[in-house]
Scaffold this motif. Sequence first.
Motif, PDB file in Angstrom:
ATOM      1  N   MET A   1       9.573  -8.767   8.908  1.00 39.37           N
ATOM      2  CA  MET A   1       8.448  -8.357   9.737  1.00 39.37           C
ATOM      3  C   MET A   1       8.598  -6.889  10.109  1.00 39.37           C
ATOM      4  N   ILE A   2       7.489  -6.195  10.014  1.00 45.86           N
ATOM      5  CA  ILE A   2       7.478  -4.780  10.361  1.00 45.86           C
ATOM      6  C   ILE A   2       7.384  -4.619  11.884  1.00 45.86           C
ATOM      7  N   HIS A   3       7.853  -3.503  12.394  1.00 46.51           N
ATOM      8  CA  HIS A   3       7.790  -3.202  13.824  1.00 46.51           C
ATOM      9  C   HIS A   3       6.342  -3.312  14.317  1.00 46.51           C
ATOM     10  N   PRO A   4       6.117  -3.888  15.502  1.00 49.17           N
ATOM     11  CA  PRO A   4       4.743  -4.100  15.969  1.00 49.17           C
ATOM     12  C   PRO A   4       3.967  -2.823  16.294  1.00 49.17           C
ATOM     13  N   HIS A   5       4.641  -1.707  16.518  1.00 48.04           N
ATOM     14  CA  HIS A   5       3.942  -0.468  16.860  1.00 48.04           C
ATOM     15  C   HIS A   5       3.710   0.385  15.610  1.00 48.04           C
ATOM     16  N   THR A   6       3.126  -0.263  14.601  1.00 49.57           N
ATOM     17  CA  THR A   6       2.825   0.397  13.329  1.00 49.57           C
ATOM     18  C   THR A   6       1.444  -0.034  12.863  1.00 49.57           C
ATOM     19  N   LYS A   7       0.892   0.734  11.932  1.00 49.49           N
ATOM     20  CA  LYS A   7      -0.411   0.387  11.351  1.00 49.49           C
ATOM     21  C   LYS A   7      -0.423   0.781   9.879  1.00 49.49           C
ATOM     22  N   LEU A   8      -1.284   0.120   9.125  1.00 50.47           N
ATOM     23  CA  LEU A   8      -1.466   0.416   7.710  1.00 50.47           C
ATOM     24  C   LEU A   8      -2.580   1.439   7.568  1.00 50.47           C
ATOM     25  N   VAL A   9      -2.323   2.497   6.787  1.00 47.60           N
ATOM     26  CA  VAL A   9      -3.290   3.587   6.619  1.00 47.60           C
ATOM     27  C   VAL A   9      -3.420   3.923   5.134  1.00 47.60           C
ATOM     28  N   PHE A  10      -4.651   4.074   4.661  1.00 47.47           N
ATOM     29  CA  PHE A  10      -4.867   4.557   3.293  1.00 47.47           C
ATOM     30  C   PHE A  10      -4.624   6.065   3.292  1.00 47.47           C
ATOM     31  N   ILE A  11      -3.739   6.529   2.391  1.00 51.26           N
ATOM     32  CA  ILE A  11      -3.379   7.955   2.339  1.00 51.26           C
ATOM     33  C   ILE A  11      -4.253   8.685   1.329  1.00 51.26           C
ATOM     34  N   ASN A  12      -4.188   8.280   0.071  1.00 54.93           N
ATOM     35  CA  ASN A  12      -5.036   8.851  -0.976  1.00 54.93           C
ATOM     36  C   ASN A  12      -4.927   7.978  -2.219  1.00 54.93           C
ATOM     37  N   GLU A  13      -5.685   8.329  -3.255  1.00 54.09           N
ATOM     38  CA  GLU A  13      -5.701   7.514  -4.479  1.00 54.09           C
ATOM     39  C   GLU A  13      -4.347   7.498  -5.183  1.00 54.09           C
ATOM     40  N   GLN A  14      -3.627   8.610  -5.156  1.00 56.46           N
ATOM     41  CA  GLN A  14      -2.337   8.682  -5.850  1.00 56.46           C
ATOM     42  C   GLN A  14      -1.271   7.855  -5.150  1.00 56.46           C
ATOM     43  N   ILE A  15      -1.161   7.988  -3.836  1.00 50.70           N
ATOM     44  CA  ILE A  15      -0.123   7.287  -3.074  1.00 50.70           C
ATOM     45  C   ILE A  15      -0.562   5.887  -2.701  1.00 50.70           C
ATOM     46  N   GLY A  16      -1.819   5.722  -2.370  1.00 56.36           N
ATOM     47  CA  GLY A  16      -2.302   4.427  -1.889  1.00 56.36           C
ATOM     48  C   GLY A  16      -2.118   4.338  -0.383  1.00 56.36           C
ATOM     49  N   TYR A  17      -1.512   3.256   0.065  1.00 57.60           N
ATOM     50  CA  TYR A  17      -1.335   3.002   1.501  1.00 57.60           C
ATOM     51  C   TYR A  17       0.043   3.430   1.986  1.00 57.60           C
ATOM     52  N   GLY A  18       0.139   3.614   3.283  1.00 51.79           N
ATOM     53  CA  GLY A  18       1.409   3.878   3.937  1.00 51.79           C
ATOM     54  C   GLY A  18       1.401   3.253   5.313  1.00 51.79           C
ATOM     55  N   VAL A  19       2.565   3.162   5.922  1.00 53.49           N
ATOM     56  CA  VAL A  19       2.710   2.588   7.258  1.00 53.49           C
ATOM     57  C   VAL A  19       3.019   3.721   8.229  1.00 53.49           C
ATOM     58  N   PHE A  20       2.294   3.744   9.346  1.00 56.03           N
ATOM     59  CA  PHE A  20       2.421   4.815  10.324  1.00 56.03           C
ATOM     60  C   PHE A  20       2.713   4.252  11.713  1.00 56.03           C
ATOM     61  N   ALA A  21       3.462   5.009  12.490  1.00 59.15           N
ATOM     62  CA  ALA A  21       3.774   4.608  13.867  1.00 59.15           C
ATOM     63  C   ALA A  21       2.533   4.767  14.742  1.00 59.15           C
TER      64      ALA A  21
END
Length: 197
Positions: A1-21
């Motif tokens: 399980m990921i830390h609860p104070h995070t969110k999923l964000v689309f970065i760009n077409e090359q990278i795709g998604y990332g997780v941010f605090a």
Amino acid sequence: MIHPHTKLVFINEQIGYGVFATRFIPKGTITYVKDALEIIISDERFKEHTPEVKEIIEKYSYRDQNGDNIISWDFAKYVNHCCNCNTISTGYGFEMAIRDIYPDEQITDEYGIFNLKEEMPLSCGETCCRKKIAPDDFSKYYQDWDAKIKESIFFLFDVNQPLLSLVDDQTKGELAILKKYPEEYKSVSALMHQVPA
């Protein structure tokens, strides 16, 4: 399980998604725990899948010390690699912040610890970028990774730990020993998959 104070964000077409605090996450905070909901795919089960499914498994999983592919049930599978990562897997089986992470900062990890089967090209954008990660990264870099972890792990006992309740009892016991006896530190090399001879 990921830390609860995070969110999923689309970065760009090359990278795709990332997780941010979404909030400040201090150094020493457990940021990921392998919990009972994770999907575990053994090598035997992996071989039964079609090439298309194998590609998805390899993209979104990591290999543990037993050689099993682990796919996170939540968005932990979208944490990206960075050669100057701000979280890292530990010999205790969880990932931990190795420096303070600020709101809206991307959570990044060290993929070299994931027991890779083949080399993977990369470009993390850091001046220290290795340009690739490879199956032999564990043997090359585990001492460097241990040094980073040792600089951070003792903060673990002084910061809020929302994921601590998901850490298994054996690991909690190992952490209690570590707190009392720092020389009993468990190397990240404990996560290295040992291929049978």
